[in-house]
Design an enzyme around this catalytic site. Structure first.
Site, PDB file in Angstrom:
ATOM      1  N   TRP A 132       0.872  -1.183   0.000  1.00  0.00           N
ATOM      2  CA  TRP A 132       0.000   0.000   0.000  1.00  0.00           C
ATOM      3  C   TRP A 132       0.908   1.231   0.000  1.00  0.00           C
ATOM      4  O   TRP A 132       1.810   1.330   0.847  1.00  0.00           O
ATOM      5  CB  TRP A 132      -0.879  -0.035   1.253  1.00  0.00           C
ATOM      6  N   ASP A 213      -1.153  -5.522   9.104  1.00  0.00           N
ATOM      7  CA  ASP A 213      -2.174  -4.570   8.682  1.00  0.00           C
ATOM      8  C   ASP A 213      -3.416  -5.382   8.315  1.00  0.00           C
ATOM      9  O   ASP A 213      -3.396  -6.190   7.378  1.00  0.00           O
ATOM     10  CB  ASP A 213      -1.646  -3.775   7.468  1.00  0.00           C
ATOM     11  N   LYS A 248     -13.749  -0.278   5.746  1.00  0.00           N
ATOM     12  CA  LYS A 248     -14.360  -1.094   4.698  1.00  0.00           C
ATOM     13  C   LYS A 248     -15.428  -2.015   5.270  1.00  0.00           C
ATOM     14  O   LYS A 248     -16.521  -2.141   4.724  1.00  0.00           O
ATOM     15  CB  LYS A 248     -13.294  -1.962   4.025  1.00  0.00           C
TER      16      LYS A 248
HETATM   17  C1  LMR Z   1      -6.764   2.456  -0.584  1.00  0.00           C
HETATM   18  O1  LMR Z   1      -5.795   1.695  -0.560  1.00  0.00           O
HETATM   19  O2  LMR Z   1      -7.175   2.999  -1.609  1.00  0.00           O
HETATM   20  C2  LMR Z   1      -7.532   2.706   0.685  1.00  0.00           C
HETATM   21  O3  LMR Z   1      -6.951   2.031   1.740  1.00  0.00           O
HETATM   22  C3  LMR Z   1      -7.757   4.141   0.957  1.00  0.00           C
HETATM   23  C4  LMR Z   1      -6.511   4.876   1.345  1.00  0.00           C
HETATM   24  O4  LMR Z   1      -6.546   5.559   2.370  1.00  0.00           O
HETATM   25  O5  LMR Z   1      -5.501   4.798   0.653  1.00  0.00           O
END
Ligand code: LMR
Length: 402
Positions: A132, A213, A248
């Site tokens: 992420w 996470d 979510k």
């Molecule tokens: C994402 O990965 O798009 C979500 O978790 C929202 C974010 O805050 O990035």
């Protein structure tokens, strides 16, 4: 001369910055598959029935809005800890787990990073390759140096388990290892329980500090199954952290509801750790807000409401699976001859499409379909109204590169 005059413009956030571009687009038929938000068949953030029920109960009672304790609502922390670890977890039973309400998953990660800054400031933070996007910003801003472990195999389109195990086995002892419990963001490829067992063995043997996470508990297989790695880590007795989010799973994105959990060596250590987390909170925002935590804790503490919530999570999960099938079938019907099995084997909100930055730009500029530069598309934002447009656009960018 301003105090800010030396500051240059920051780059756009790779995810939320895409939403800013989307919002600025005036095209009527634009589609946002950038940010990870589950939308229902009508294209809206759903309002879960269990949430509405509790909100109407809450609205009917006068509630004092005093400050919560620094570590949050006590009832919330207990039920959330049980959801994440299982009430019968030996770690929970032994009083080794500290759970503290946080501002969504990001807030939970930030509290965990704040604790690690105190406890182990020189340890490198290892992220999956890829991860992420916000993990890198968050841990860098908390003062950590970053490294990566192999995760995604773009050729086999799967997890590179051997590479992951090899990299972790060679990591500096004490390194902090960020793991995605389920619905890996962005790839959608998770470890099987047997693969988690191998990884956990390496984490223990090498003296690494896992930081899990858990943003999508229930979106992959089920609420129980998706916490497998947490249960395994709790059994080992090693210290570890878990950040969990209800954005979510309760569709409570804007309420910022989540928690940080710190698995300690024993109850005495847990008491010291709790005292420190409170100061981390105090120095950033003093104490968390009430509304979202009141909803989540009421639902999770009531057997009937909780069963209803699990059903609603299953509905969201099933809709994503159906959408994956329809998206893949549509691309095939539109003449895409590439292997598209990844669309239906990945889990969670995203399809890690393999599209290049240039293809994602074309999607955005020519078709007003917004995904991330990494090629990540939020499948959970496709619905019966926009699916044909999305398929036509994605098929076009794939076929014109073929
Ligand atoms: C994402 O990965 O798009 C979500 O978790 C929202 C974010 O805050 O990035």
């Amino acid at each position: 001369m301003s105090v800010f005059s030396e500051l240059s413009s920051a780059p756009k956030d790779p995810i939320l910055g895409m939403t800013e571009l989307f919002n600025a687009d005036t095209a009527a038929d634009k589609v946002n598959l950038g940010v990870g938000v589950y939308l229902d068949v009508t294209g809206k953030v759903p309002s879960l029935q269990c949430v509405r029920q509790v909100e109407s109960q809450l609205a009917a009672t006068v509630r004092p809005r005093g400050y919560l304790p620094m570590d949050g609502m006590p009832g919330f922390n207990t039920v959330v800890r049980d959801l994440v670890f299982g009430a019968d977890s030996p770690a929970v039973q032994a009083g080794r787990v500290v759970s503290v309400q946080a501002l969504g998953g990001t807030g939970a990660l930030r509290l965990g990073a704040g604790m690690l800054t105190l406890a182990s400031p020189d340890a490198p933070v290892l992220l999956s390759d890829p991860s992420w996007e916000n993990h890198a910003l968050l841990f860098t801003r908390a003062g950590f140096s970053l490294g990566q472990y192999r995760y995604y195999d773009p050729v086999g389109r799967c997890v590179d388990v051997e590479g992951m195990v090899e990299d972790l086995a060679a990591a500096q002892p004490g390194s902090i290892v960020v793991l995605h419990a389920c619905c890996h963001n962005p790839t959608g490829y998770d470890l099987t329980p047997a693969e988690w067992d191998r990884v956990v063995d390496v984490l223990v043997a090498r003296g690494l500090v896992p930081f899990v996470d858990l943003a999508y508990q229930g979106f992959s297989v089920g609420v129980e199954e998706d916490r497998y790695v947490v249960s395994r880590l709790a059994e080992t007795g090693i210290p570890f952290l878990v950040a969990n989010s209800f954005s979510k799973t309760f569709a409570l994105y804007g309420e910022r509801v989540g928690a940080i959990h710190l698995g300690c060596t024993d109850a005495a250590e847990a008491a010291r750790v709790l005292s420190q987390v409170k100061l981390v909170v105090r120095a950033i925002y003093s104490n968390p807000p009430t509304h979202g935590a009141a909803i989540v804790s009421t639902v999770l503490a009531d057997a009937e409401l909780r069963a209803g919530w699990e059903q609603e999570v299953a509905v969201m999960r099933d809709r994503i699976i159906e959408t994956r099938l329809a998206f893949r079938a549509g691309l095939e019907a539109a003449g895409v001859t590439d292997d598209l099995s990844h669309v239906t084997t990945q889990t969670g909100l995203f399809s890690y499409s393999g599209l290049s930055v240039a293809q994602m730009e074309r999607l955005r500029n020519e078709f007003h379909v917004y995904g991330l530069d990494s090629g990540r598309l939020c499948i959970a934002a496709i619905n019966p109204t926009n699916i044909d447009r999305v398929i036509a656009a994605v098929a076009d960018v794939i076929k014109s590169e073929a």
